[in-house]
Design a protein around this motif. Structure first.
Motif, mmCIF file in Angstrom:
data_model
loop_
_atom_site.group_PDB
_atom_site.id
_atom_site.type_symbol
_atom_site.label_atom_id
_atom_site.label_comp_id
_atom_site.label_asym_id
_atom_site.label_seq_id
_atom_site.Cartn_x
_atom_site.Cartn_y
_atom_site.Cartn_z
ATOM 1 N N TRP A 1 9.906 -3.327 -5.534
ATOM 2 C CA TRP A 1 9.788 -2.219 -4.589
ATOM 3 C C TRP A 1 10.272 -0.939 -5.243
ATOM 4 C CZ3 TRP A 1 6.527 -3.547 -1.234
ATOM 5 C CH2 TRP A 1 6.479 -4.847 -0.751
ATOM 6 N N ASP A 2 9.465 0.102 -5.100
ATOM 7 C CA ASP A 2 9.785 1.407 -5.664
ATOM 8 C C ASP A 2 10.032 2.414 -4.557
ATOM 9 O OD1 ASP A 2 9.373 0.415 -8.201
ATOM 10 O OD2 ASP A 2 7.393 1.300 -8.439
ATOM 11 N N CYS A 3 10.560 3.556 -4.976
ATOM 12 C CA CYS A 3 10.754 4.675 -4.072
ATOM 13 C C CYS A 3 10.601 5.959 -4.878
ATOM 14 C CB CYS A 3 12.121 4.603 -3.412
ATOM 15 S SG CYS A 3 13.477 4.708 -4.589
ATOM 16 N N VAL A 4 10.580 7.076 -4.207
ATOM 17 C CA VAL A 4 10.602 8.384 -4.847
ATOM 18 C C VAL A 4 11.788 9.144 -4.263
ATOM 19 C CG1 VAL A 4 8.109 8.511 -5.284
ATOM 20 C CG2 VAL A 4 9.028 9.372 -3.121
ATOM 21 N N ASP A 5 12.163 10.228 -4.912
ATOM 22 C CA ASP A 5 13.205 11.097 -4.373
ATOM 23 C C ASP A 5 12.550 12.338 -3.805
ATOM 24 O OD1 ASP A 5 14.936 9.216 -5.391
ATOM 25 O OD2 ASP A 5 15.750 10.496 -6.960
ATOM 26 N N VAL A 6 13.091 12.830 -2.687
ATOM 27 C CA VAL A 6 12.514 13.976 -1.992
ATOM 28 C C VAL A 6 13.596 15.005 -1.673
ATOM 29 C CG1 VAL A 6 10.645 12.603 -0.972
ATOM 30 C CG2 VAL A 6 12.782 12.899 0.291
ATOM 31 N N GLN A 7 13.137 16.235 -1.465
ATOM 32 C CA GLN A 7 13.986 17.321 -0.970
ATOM 33 C C GLN A 7 13.241 18.034 0.145
ATOM 34 O OE1 GLN A 7 14.842 19.693 -4.491
ATOM 35 N NE2 GLN A 7 16.946 18.982 -4.432
ATOM 36 N N ALA B 1 0.836 -1.203 0.000
ATOM 37 C CA ALA B 1 0.000 0.000 0.000
ATOM 38 C C ALA B 1 0.872 1.256 0.000
ATOM 39 C CB ALA B 1 -0.940 -0.004 1.195
ATOM 40 N N ALA B 2 1.933 1.261 0.807
ATOM 41 C CA ALA B 2 2.851 2.400 0.842
ATOM 42 C C ALA B 2 3.559 2.560 -0.500
ATOM 43 C CB ALA B 2 3.861 2.230 1.972
ATOM 44 N N ARG B 3 3.985 1.447 -1.082
ATOM 45 C CA ARG B 3 4.629 1.495 -2.405
ATOM 46 C C ARG B 3 3.667 2.062 -3.437
ATOM 47 N NH1 ARG B 3 4.810 -3.671 -5.932
ATOM 48 N NH2 ARG B 3 2.627 -3.025 -5.946
ATOM 49 N N ASN B 4 2.427 1.617 -3.405
ATOM 50 C CA ASN B 4 1.440 2.110 -4.366
ATOM 51 C C ASN B 4 1.174 3.599 -4.175
ATOM 52 O OD1 ASN B 4 1.330 -0.447 -5.466
ATOM 53 N ND2 ASN B 4 -0.551 -1.007 -4.404
ATOM 54 N N ASN B 5 1.210 4.065 -2.935
ATOM 55 C CA ASN B 5 1.082 5.501 -2.703
ATOM 56 C C ASN B 5 2.238 6.258 -3.350
ATOM 57 O OD1 ASN B 5 -1.354 5.479 -1.348
ATOM 58 N ND2 ASN B 5 -0.421 5.359 0.681
ATOM 59 N N MET B 6 3.439 5.727 -3.246
ATOM 60 C CA MET B 6 4.578 6.399 -3.898
ATOM 61 C C MET B 6 4.425 6.363 -5.413
ATOM 62 S SD MET B 6 7.943 5.725 -1.539
ATOM 63 C CE MET B 6 7.854 3.950 -1.500
ATOM 64 N N ARG B 7 3.889 5.287 -5.948
ATOM 65 C CA ARG B 7 3.656 5.210 -7.392
ATOM 66 C C ARG B 7 2.621 6.243 -7.851
ATOM 67 N NH1 ARG B 7 3.575 -1.312 -8.779
ATOM 68 N NH2 ARG B 7 5.838 -1.598 -8.629
ATOM 69 N N ALA B 8 1.750 6.664 -6.948
ATOM 70 C CA ALA B 8 0.706 7.638 -7.289
ATOM 71 C C ALA B 8 1.197 9.085 -7.172
ATOM 72 C CB ALA B 8 -0.507 7.435 -6.389
ATOM 73 N N MET B 9 2.376 9.288 -6.636
ATOM 74 C CA MET B 9 2.881 10.649 -6.429
ATOM 75 C C MET B 9 3.271 11.299 -7.750
ATOM 76 S SD MET B 9 5.211 10.118 -3.051
ATOM 77 C CE MET B 9 4.447 9.754 -1.471
#
Length: 144
Positions: free
Chosen positions: A88-94, A37-45
């Motif tokens: 597993w995916d991730c996003v990059d943040v600042q 669910a957390a991974r899917n949320n990142m995919r939706a960003m």
């Protein structure tokens, strides 16, 4: 623009760590999330979405705001599955800015308008959605 809340244990990686890293012009890969669910949320960003940085376990409080600067991509810390795929995916943040005043989990739970916040309803989820109304209220509670 969508809004999110992302958790990190401050003794592992804190908002101050993010501020230092992004102050040097670097980005942080929001890695090691192992929940679908957390991974899917990142995919939706989307690029430019904003997220609260929440210190979990120690502090249990929203301490800052960060921006999504790279879309979901394979997590560099993930091992391939039996088919050789990274699932597993991730996003990059600042870092964007700290909250003038941290908003504690106790305050959040005591605020009736936040009773449906995913942080409260789905407490184990490390990357969760925040509605625009919840975002605005939490920002006010944090002194913005």
């Amino acid at each position: 623009m969508a809004y999110w809340l992302m958790k990190s244990e401050p003794d592992v990686f804190s908002f101050d760590d993010l501020v230092k890293k992004t102050g040097r012009g670097e980005v942080e890969e929001w890695h090691s999330v192992r929940n679908y669910a957390a991974r899917n949320n990142m995919r939706a960003m989307a690029l430019g979405d904003e997220a609260f940085f929440y210190h979990s376990n120690i502090g249990k409080e929203i301490v800052g705001i960060m921006r999504i600067v790279a879309l979901a991509h394979p997590d560099s810390t993930a091992e391939p599955n039996d088919k050789g795929q990274i699932v597993w995916d991730c996003v990059d943040v600042q870092a964007v800015k700290p909250l003038p005043r941290p908003v504690t989990l106790a305050e959040i739970k005591a605020t009736p308008a936040l009773e449906n916040l995913e942080l409260v309803k789905l407490s184990r989820l490390s990357v969760s959605k925040v509605s625009p109304q919840e975002w605005a209220l939490l920002c006010r509670m944090g002194g913005l």
